[in-house]
Design a protein around this motif. Sequence first.
Motif, PDB file in Angstrom:
ATOM      1  N   TYR A 120      -8.086   3.120   4.962  1.00 23.86           N
ATOM      2  CA  TYR A 120      -7.216   3.718   3.954  1.00 23.86           C
ATOM      3  C   TYR A 120      -6.855   2.718   2.846  1.00 23.86           C
ATOM      4  O   TYR A 120      -5.826   2.863   2.186  1.00 23.86           O
ATOM      5  CB  TYR A 120      -5.936   4.256   4.614  1.00 23.86           C
ATOM      6  CG  TYR A 120      -6.210   5.331   5.631  1.00 23.86           C
ATOM      7  CD1 TYR A 120      -6.793   6.534   5.256  1.00 23.86           C
ATOM      8  CD2 TYR A 120      -5.898   5.141   6.978  1.00 23.86           C
ATOM      9  CE1 TYR A 120      -7.062   7.526   6.183  1.00 23.86           C
ATOM     10  CE2 TYR A 120      -6.154   6.118   7.916  1.00 23.86           C
ATOM     11  CZ  TYR A 120      -6.737   7.313   7.520  1.00 23.86           C
ATOM     12  OH  TYR A 120      -7.001   8.288   8.441  1.00 23.86           O
ATOM     13  N   ARG A 121      -7.703   1.743   2.640  1.00 15.51           N
ATOM     14  CA  ARG A 121      -7.396   0.734   1.633  1.00 15.51           C
ATOM     15  C   ARG A 121      -7.228   1.354   0.244  1.00 15.51           C
ATOM     16  O   ARG A 121      -6.463   0.835  -0.583  1.00 15.51           O
ATOM     17  CB  ARG A 121      -8.464  -0.352   1.612  1.00 15.51           C
ATOM     18  CG  ARG A 121      -8.138  -1.479   0.632  1.00 15.51           C
ATOM     19  CD  ARG A 121      -9.054  -2.664   0.778  1.00 15.51           C
ATOM     20  NE  ARG A 121      -8.875  -3.348   2.049  1.00 15.51           N
ATOM     21  CZ  ARG A 121      -9.486  -4.496   2.359  1.00 15.51           C
ATOM     22  NH1 ARG A 121     -10.306  -5.068   1.487  1.00 15.51           N
ATOM     23  NH2 ARG A 121      -9.282  -5.054   3.532  1.00 15.51           N
ATOM     24  N   TRP A 122      -7.923   2.439  -0.012  1.00 19.19           N
ATOM     25  CA  TRP A 122      -7.817   3.058  -1.336  1.00 19.19           C
ATOM     26  C   TRP A 122      -6.381   3.486  -1.648  1.00 19.19           C
ATOM     27  O   TRP A 122      -6.013   3.613  -2.831  1.00 19.19           O
ATOM     28  CB  TRP A 122      -8.765   4.246  -1.453  1.00 19.19           C
ATOM     29  CG  TRP A 122      -8.474   5.409  -0.550  1.00 19.19           C
ATOM     30  CD1 TRP A 122      -8.845   5.552   0.754  1.00 19.19           C
ATOM     31  CD2 TRP A 122      -7.767   6.605  -0.888  1.00 19.19           C
ATOM     32  NE1 TRP A 122      -8.416   6.757   1.252  1.00 19.19           N
ATOM     33  CE2 TRP A 122      -7.748   7.418   0.254  1.00 19.19           C
ATOM     34  CE3 TRP A 122      -7.145   7.052  -2.057  1.00 19.19           C
ATOM     35  CZ2 TRP A 122      -7.135   8.666   0.278  1.00 19.19           C
ATOM     36  CZ3 TRP A 122      -6.524   8.301  -2.045  1.00 19.19           C
ATOM     37  CH2 TRP A 122      -6.530   9.088  -0.883  1.00 19.19           C
ATOM     38  N   LEU A 123      -5.536   3.652  -0.624  1.00 19.48           N
ATOM     39  CA  LEU A 123      -4.151   4.052  -0.847  1.00 19.48           C
ATOM     40  C   LEU A 123      -3.294   2.906  -1.384  1.00 19.48           C
ATOM     41  O   LEU A 123      -2.142   3.131  -1.778  1.00 19.48           O
ATOM     42  CB  LEU A 123      -3.539   4.575   0.458  1.00 19.48           C
ATOM     43  CG  LEU A 123      -4.073   5.925   0.954  1.00 19.48           C
ATOM     44  CD1 LEU A 123      -3.514   6.230   2.336  1.00 19.48           C
ATOM     45  CD2 LEU A 123      -3.732   7.035  -0.034  1.00 19.48           C
ATOM     46  N   GLU A 124      -3.826   1.691  -1.391  1.00 18.55           N
ATOM     47  CA  GLU A 124      -3.077   0.558  -1.928  1.00 18.55           C
ATOM     48  C   GLU A 124      -2.882   0.667  -3.438  1.00 18.55           C
ATOM     49  O   GLU A 124      -1.938   0.104  -3.984  1.00 18.55           O
ATOM     50  CB  GLU A 124      -3.792  -0.759  -1.606  1.00 18.55           C
ATOM     51  CG  GLU A 124      -3.815  -1.104  -0.126  1.00 18.55           C
ATOM     52  CD  GLU A 124      -4.616  -2.364   0.168  1.00 18.55           C
ATOM     53  OE1 GLU A 124      -4.610  -2.809   1.335  1.00 18.55           O
ATOM     54  OE2 GLU A 124      -5.251  -2.912  -0.772  1.00 18.55           O
TER      55      GLU A 124
ATOM     56  N   TYR B  23       2.087   4.014   2.843  1.00 17.76           N
ATOM     57  CA  TYR B  23       1.035   5.014   2.701  1.00 17.76           C
ATOM     58  C   TYR B  23      -0.012   4.865   3.810  1.00 17.76           C
ATOM     59  O   TYR B  23      -0.387   5.843   4.476  1.00 17.76           O
ATOM     60  CB  TYR B  23       0.345   4.873   1.345  1.00 17.76           C
ATOM     61  CG  TYR B  23       1.199   5.130   0.134  1.00 17.76           C
ATOM     62  CD1 TYR B  23       2.500   5.625   0.238  1.00 17.76           C
ATOM     63  CD2 TYR B  23       0.699   4.882  -1.150  1.00 17.76           C
ATOM     64  CE1 TYR B  23       3.275   5.846  -0.894  1.00 17.76           C
ATOM     65  CE2 TYR B  23       1.464   5.111  -2.286  1.00 17.76           C
ATOM     66  CZ  TYR B  23       2.753   5.591  -2.154  1.00 17.76           C
ATOM     67  OH  TYR B  23       3.516   5.810  -3.276  1.00 17.76           O
ATOM     68  N   LYS B  24      -0.500   3.651   3.984  1.00 20.07           N
ATOM     69  CA  LYS B  24      -1.574   3.433   4.964  1.00 20.07           C
ATOM     70  C   LYS B  24      -1.079   3.674   6.391  1.00 20.07           C
ATOM     71  O   LYS B  24      -1.804   4.240   7.225  1.00 20.07           O
ATOM     72  CB  LYS B  24      -2.151   2.022   4.820  1.00 20.07           C
ATOM     73  CG  LYS B  24      -2.841   1.770   3.484  1.00 20.07           C
ATOM     74  CD  LYS B  24      -3.825   0.623   3.522  1.00 20.07           C
ATOM     75  CE  LYS B  24      -3.258  -0.685   3.934  1.00 20.07           C
ATOM     76  NZ  LYS B  24      -4.239  -1.792   3.887  1.00 20.07           N
ATOM     77  N   PHE B  25       0.148   3.257   6.663  1.00 18.46           N
ATOM     78  CA  PHE B  25       0.682   3.445   8.011  1.00 18.46           C
ATOM     79  C   PHE B  25       0.880   4.924   8.309  1.00 18.46           C
ATOM     80  O   PHE B  25       0.532   5.413   9.400  1.00 18.46           O
ATOM     81  CB  PHE B  25       1.998   2.682   8.175  1.00 18.46           C
ATOM     82  CG  PHE B  25       2.574   2.771   9.552  1.00 18.46           C
ATOM     83  CD1 PHE B  25       1.954   2.139  10.622  1.00 18.46           C
ATOM     84  CD2 PHE B  25       3.743   3.476   9.789  1.00 18.46           C
ATOM     85  CE1 PHE B  25       2.493   2.216  11.899  1.00 18.46           C
ATOM     86  CE2 PHE B  25       4.289   3.560  11.060  1.00 18.46           C
ATOM     87  CZ  PHE B  25       3.662   2.924  12.123  1.00 18.46           C
ATOM     88  N   ALA B  26       1.435   5.667   7.347  1.00 21.59           N
ATOM     89  CA  ALA B  26       1.651   7.099   7.562  1.00 21.59           C
ATOM     90  C   ALA B  26       0.328   7.827   7.778  1.00 21.59           C
ATOM     91  O   ALA B  26       0.206   8.672   8.680  1.00 21.59           O
ATOM     92  CB  ALA B  26       2.401   7.700   6.376  1.00 21.59           C
TER      93      ALA B  26
END
Length: 674
Positions: free
Chosen positions: A21-25, A622-625
């Motif tokens: 989910y790196r794109w959520l950074e 974001y990534k954790f959720a």
Amino acid sequence: MQTRKVDVVENFHGTWVADPYRWLENSRDPEVREWVDRQNERTEEFLKTPERRPAIKERLAELWDYPRTFLPRKAGSWYFYEHNSGLQNQPVLYRKNGLDGEAEVVLDPNRWSEDGTVAMSGFSVDEGARYLSYTVSVHGSDRQEIRIRDLEKGVELPDVIKWCRFTNMAWFKDLGFYYSRYPQPGTVAPEDENNFNQVYWHSLGTTQEEDVLVFEMPEQKELSFSPSISCDQQYLILHAFRGTDDCNGVFYRRLGHDREFVRLFEPGEAAYHYLGNEGRTFFFATNWQAPRGRIVAVDLDKPGKEHWVEILPEQKDAIEDVRCVDGGFVVYFLHNAYAVLRTYDRQGRELKELELPAMGSIQGLWGRPNQKEVFFVFTSFLHPEAVYHYDFETGDLRIFAEPKLTFRPEEFETHQVFYPSKDGTQVSMFLVHKKGLKLDGRSPALLYGYGGFNIAITPFFSPVRMWWLEQGGVYAVANLRGGSEYGEEWHQAGMLANKQNVFDDFMAAAEWLVANGYTSRERLVIEGRSNGGLLVSAVLVQRPELFGAVVCVVPVTDMLRFHRFTVGRYWVPEYGDAETNPEHFQFLYKYSPLHNVKPAEYPPTIVVTADGDDRVVPGHAYKFAATLQEAQKGKAPVLLRVDTKSGHGHGKPTAKIVEEQSDICAFLVKVLGI
């Protein structure tokens, strides 16, 4: 809710770590914004159903609607302080000529924006009280602009200073001030925009381009500097910090005489807090060979430790704060994590212990070496912030400003317990609840913790906690390792490779509450924010069966990459660096919440963040959720709430605070059936 995954794998010292989910950074990416909108819609849909939600918001607004005054400070004959009448989005800056003078409005930040999202984050006044410098923050950002006001004429000066974070302003007479700043964006690589801190001198009536560079250490780009000027206006003192490491350096130079700074103490050795001076004798609070702190005198002509004069030796209780006032010292101790306030003479003899109204905290202490008075703010779980004034000549302690209560404190009680952690260490915990509580395990309980950065979590008032208590809830605050409650050794026992101790302390607190009948596992809520968000997300993935609900606010969850974002590098002394240090990678990877989510039945969880948070970037949340939503095998909701036009918390408008807390309370009412 399913989230798109990408094929990103990174090598950490021979271990390949996936980051799907790196794109959520990238919070500016339109796709990320669309994803956030969907998450917020999903959360709002869940929260719509509790019929009590409007009533919750109404009661929270009532609880927040009380007048509160912040710590005053004196310049010339004037007292300056911030005050919020109740539901104002931002506190207003006032001044009084004398303690009993009429209050005058100096600045009202509520006029700066319609929604209250532009805040004053700090202020400083010259010794003669002619000029005011203040910092402005927009949408909760840590970025600051300095502006200046002529108090005599009541007009703003054209001077504007940019590219500051966490700066103070040290006035020299009424000519100007010293401040610290970072490079102008675009003049350095993006990853260095929060490095290369510099100290400048600003003369009134000039542009920032004319400011004079006073000090820098580009060879140690991670250092940041906090300037101050001695009360006699003879010395410029710099406290030098490497990130959040409390082991700071101290440099000084004599104004008007020395061109070069004398490096009195180097960063990394111990904590040194300058208190004041008599000529060339400087007074410091330090934890050098004293984990709970002591006060020493240092002769600048013979600064070696063998020449130090110890004024106040290390005590059984930890020193939390000190002020040099009226030729002596006012010392705020923590005794079992609550406040004790004593005064001492210059030789370290105790003069008086100031009587405090309850087991509570000192939130702010102000006094000057050349004055005979001190202000402090007292608060506790059942006492909103009250400002006290102590006169050293008369010995009179009186209330300067007291809030009006919007609840009945006599219906509740506070007490303290000690419980064993996993390794047998005794940990203290405060408990607050209605009087006559039955220990039958039926009450909902909210367990709060932080455990890090040498920050003590002491008794403090919160309107939302009063709402929780009114519902019959138990409020528990654990004094976890990693904080300063019991001195530097307590702090070190919860940092770097010892971080798991913090999580163990917290889980042991949860088990104690259940075992002693204060609540049940199904009725136990855990909550933490920032480093406390790391805490609750870590214990959630380690022991999901232990909790009934989780409130995780502005959390740090990616322990392998946190240092790559904004000011995350500041936290390396506390957490470690997985990228450059193989040993650090091992313990960080072992507990990093993002990397330890496994398919399981997780309890109801709400993750809360803000799209403008430039301290703990929202990518962590974001990534954790997204990871937790994918791993959820049970029916309990995993929600994400993202606020807009706000940041990590500082300067957040009252209206936004009430709105956010209403949603969290509505979430708890629904999932716990309160």
